[in-house]
Motif scaffolding. Structure first.
Motif, mmCIF file in Angstrom:
data_model
loop_
_atom_site.group_PDB
_atom_site.id
_atom_site.type_symbol
_atom_site.label_atom_id
_atom_site.label_comp_id
_atom_site.label_asym_id
_atom_site.label_seq_id
_atom_site.Cartn_x
_atom_site.Cartn_y
_atom_site.Cartn_z
ATOM 1 N N GLY A 176 1.039 -1.163 0.272
ATOM 2 C CA GLY A 176 0.305 -0.027 -0.516
ATOM 3 C C GLY A 176 1.005 1.153 0.121
ATOM 4 O O GLY A 176 0.185 2.457 -0.612
ATOM 5 N N PHE A 177 2.026 1.189 0.601
ATOM 6 C CA PHE A 177 3.081 2.388 0.839
ATOM 7 C C PHE A 177 4.393 1.839 -0.704
ATOM 8 O O PHE A 177 4.462 2.925 -0.814
ATOM 9 C CB PHE A 177 3.166 2.370 1.824
ATOM 10 C CG PHE A 177 4.185 3.679 2.325
ATOM 11 C CD1 PHE A 177 3.006 5.039 1.977
ATOM 12 C CD2 PHE A 177 5.097 4.189 3.049
ATOM 13 C CE1 PHE A 177 3.889 6.276 2.022
ATOM 14 C CE2 PHE A 177 5.388 5.174 3.143
ATOM 15 C CZ PHE A 177 4.519 6.020 2.924
ATOM 16 N N MET A 178 4.840 0.797 0.304
ATOM 17 C CA MET A 178 6.061 1.155 -0.769
ATOM 18 C C MET A 178 6.109 0.707 -2.831
ATOM 19 O O MET A 178 6.059 1.422 -3.182
ATOM 20 C CB MET A 178 7.337 0.275 -0.071
ATOM 21 C CG MET A 178 7.320 0.380 1.089
ATOM 22 S SD MET A 178 8.187 2.273 1.106
ATOM 23 C CE MET A 178 9.676 1.511 0.615
ATOM 24 N N GLU A 179 4.684 -0.072 -2.760
ATOM 25 C CA GLU A 179 5.089 -0.122 -4.060
ATOM 26 C C GLU A 179 3.928 0.349 -4.798
ATOM 27 O O GLU A 179 3.762 -0.180 -6.057
ATOM 28 C CB GLU A 179 4.870 -1.753 -4.475
ATOM 29 C CG GLU A 179 6.062 -2.843 -3.839
ATOM 30 C CD GLU A 179 6.157 -4.247 -3.627
ATOM 31 O OE1 GLU A 179 5.194 -4.859 -4.539
ATOM 32 O OE2 GLU A 179 7.274 -5.258 -3.352
ATOM 33 N N ASP A 180 2.788 0.799 -4.611
ATOM 34 C CA ASP A 180 1.790 1.866 -4.842
ATOM 35 C C ASP A 180 2.404 2.486 -5.967
ATOM 36 O O ASP A 180 3.102 3.237 -5.650
ATOM 37 C CB ASP A 180 0.961 2.005 -4.496
ATOM 38 C CG ASP A 180 -0.861 2.132 -5.055
ATOM 39 O OD1 ASP A 180 -0.510 1.734 -5.623
ATOM 40 O OD2 ASP A 180 -1.072 3.151 -3.783
ATOM 41 N N GLY A 181 1.880 2.386 -6.734
ATOM 42 C CA GLY A 181 2.120 3.529 -8.255
ATOM 43 C C GLY A 181 1.235 5.593 -8.551
ATOM 44 O O GLY A 181 2.172 5.551 -8.455
ATOM 45 N N GLN A 182 0.435 5.373 -7.355
ATOM 46 C CA GLN A 182 0.570 6.022 -6.918
ATOM 47 C C GLN A 182 1.180 7.125 -6.276
ATOM 48 O O GLN A 182 1.376 8.379 -6.787
ATOM 49 C CB GLN A 182 -0.867 6.230 -6.231
ATOM 50 C CG GLN A 182 -1.259 7.956 -5.461
ATOM 51 C CD GLN A 182 -2.341 7.409 -4.144
ATOM 52 O OE1 GLN A 182 -2.904 6.313 -3.774
ATOM 53 N NE2 GLN A 182 -2.671 8.561 -3.483
ATOM 54 N N TRP A 183 2.334 6.199 -5.281
ATOM 55 C CA TRP A 183 3.155 6.726 -4.186
ATOM 56 C C TRP A 183 3.869 7.673 -5.076
ATOM 57 O O TRP A 183 5.049 8.047 -4.647
ATOM 58 C CB TRP A 183 3.213 6.109 -2.976
ATOM 59 C CG TRP A 183 2.147 5.922 -1.557
ATOM 60 C CD1 TRP A 183 1.494 5.674 -2.047
ATOM 61 C CD2 TRP A 183 1.610 7.374 -1.135
ATOM 62 N NE1 TRP A 183 -0.014 5.983 -0.661
ATOM 63 C CE2 TRP A 183 0.451 7.378 -0.539
ATOM 64 C CE3 TRP A 183 2.356 8.680 -1.144
ATOM 65 C CZ2 TRP A 183 -0.488 7.926 0.687
ATOM 66 C CZ3 TRP A 183 1.791 9.476 -0.241
ATOM 67 C CH2 TRP A 183 0.506 9.377 0.194
ATOM 68 N N VAL A 184 4.722 6.373 -5.933
ATOM 69 C CA VAL A 184 6.254 6.279 -7.002
ATOM 70 C C VAL A 184 5.667 7.514 -7.862
ATOM 71 O O VAL A 184 6.885 8.544 -7.822
ATOM 72 C CB VAL A 184 5.837 5.043 -7.668
ATOM 73 C CG1 VAL A 184 7.228 5.482 -8.988
ATOM 74 C CG2 VAL A 184 6.211 3.970 -6.794
ATOM 75 N N GLY A 185 4.879 7.564 -8.229
ATOM 76 C CA GLY A 185 4.472 9.212 -8.877
ATOM 77 C C GLY A 185 4.560 10.310 -8.465
ATOM 78 O O GLY A 185 4.454 11.292 -8.470
ATOM 79 N N LEU A 186 3.569 10.896 -7.140
ATOM 80 C CA LEU A 186 3.737 11.376 -6.369
ATOM 81 C C LEU A 186 4.796 11.666 -5.753
ATOM 82 O O LEU A 186 5.758 12.770 -5.787
ATOM 83 C CB LEU A 186 2.652 11.373 -5.186
ATOM 84 C CG LEU A 186 2.552 12.616 -4.288
ATOM 85 C CD1 LEU A 186 1.564 13.512 -4.962
ATOM 86 C CD2 LEU A 186 1.259 11.933 -2.924
ATOM 87 N N CYS A 187 5.491 10.563 -5.477
ATOM 88 C CA CYS A 187 6.980 11.382 -4.756
ATOM 89 C C CYS A 187 7.981 12.092 -6.020
ATOM 90 O O CYS A 187 8.240 12.232 -5.166
ATOM 91 C CB CYS A 187 7.600 9.969 -3.864
ATOM 92 S SG CYS A 187 6.256 9.669 -2.328
ATOM 93 N N ALA A 188 7.819 11.234 -7.209
ATOM 94 C CA ALA A 188 8.841 11.109 -8.043
ATOM 95 C C ALA A 188 8.977 13.081 -8.423
ATOM 96 O O ALA A 188 9.706 13.782 -8.395
ATOM 97 C CB ALA A 188 8.160 11.114 -9.677
ATOM 98 N N GLU A 189 7.388 14.085 -8.333
ATOM 99 C CA GLU A 189 6.976 14.811 -8.381
ATOM 100 C C GLU A 189 7.354 15.991 -6.762
ATOM 101 O O GLU A 189 8.029 16.965 -7.458
ATOM 102 C CB GLU A 189 5.755 15.107 -8.824
ATOM 103 C CG GLU A 189 4.931 14.202 -10.160
ATOM 104 C CD GLU A 189 3.238 14.349 -10.473
ATOM 105 O OE1 GLU A 189 3.410 14.785 -9.869
ATOM 106 O OE2 GLU A 189 3.907 13.570 -11.426
ATOM 107 N N GLN A 190 6.869 15.924 -6.338
ATOM 108 C CA GLN A 190 6.979 15.504 -4.705
ATOM 109 C C GLN A 190 7.670 16.043 -3.774
ATOM 110 O O GLN A 190 6.800 14.848 -2.676
ATOM 111 C CB GLN A 190 5.489 16.542 -4.413
ATOM 112 C CG GLN A 190 4.691 17.822 -5.180
ATOM 113 C CD GLN A 190 3.045 16.957 -5.192
ATOM 114 O OE1 GLN A 190 2.683 17.078 -3.596
ATOM 115 N NE2 GLN A 190 2.064 18.193 -6.021
ATOM 116 N N ALA A 191 8.943 15.857 -3.980
ATOM 117 C CA ALA A 191 9.453 15.179 -3.278
ATOM 118 C C ALA A 191 9.451 15.232 -1.712
ATOM 119 O O ALA A 191 9.969 14.465 -0.483
ATOM 120 C CB ALA A 191 11.176 14.423 -2.981
#
Length: 118
Positions: free
Chosen positions: A27-42
């Motif tokens: 839910g947190f480490m492998e979820d694509g939503q978090w990957v994309g969000l953290c790439a934009e807003q670190a």
């Protein structure tokens, strides 16, 4: 405490620990939503937490902590050793789930052996 209750409580704790570990991984480490969000807003706190957890996984802190607690629990007699072995198992299960299985498997086996020893 009855012997049945002393068996049920650790099993419930370990089940919750396993469920939380899988929830954190998928839910947190492998979820694509978090990957994309953290790439934009670190700079978001969620992304900082995710990065810190990634560093903790990279340096195998959970696995080493589990191994240290399991070994100490294996060597200490009585209730203190049993409690440390349970702590080692509670740290070893998330380490198994969170990508450090090669080291955490030893901690889980040692802690499990201590927990079944009288």
């Amino acid at each position: 405490m009855s012997s049945r209750l002393s068996l049920i409580v650790p099993l419930i704790v370990l089940s919750l620990c396993l469920a939380a570990s899988y929830g954190l991984r998928f839910g947190f480490m492998e979820d694509g939503q978090w990957v994309g969000l953290c790439a934009e807003q670190a700079q978001r706190w969620e992304c900082q937490l995710r990065a810190g957890l990634g560093l903790m996984i990279h340096f195998r802190l959970l696995a080493w902590s589990a191994l240290a607690a399991a070994l100490a629990g294996f060597l200490l007699p009585g209730r203190a050793g049993w409690g440390l072995a349970l702590a080692g198992l509670c740290l070893g299960i998330p380490a198994l789930v969170l990508y450090t299985a090669s080291l955490a498997v030893f901690a889980v086996v040692i802690a499990g052996l201590r927990l079944v020893r009288r």
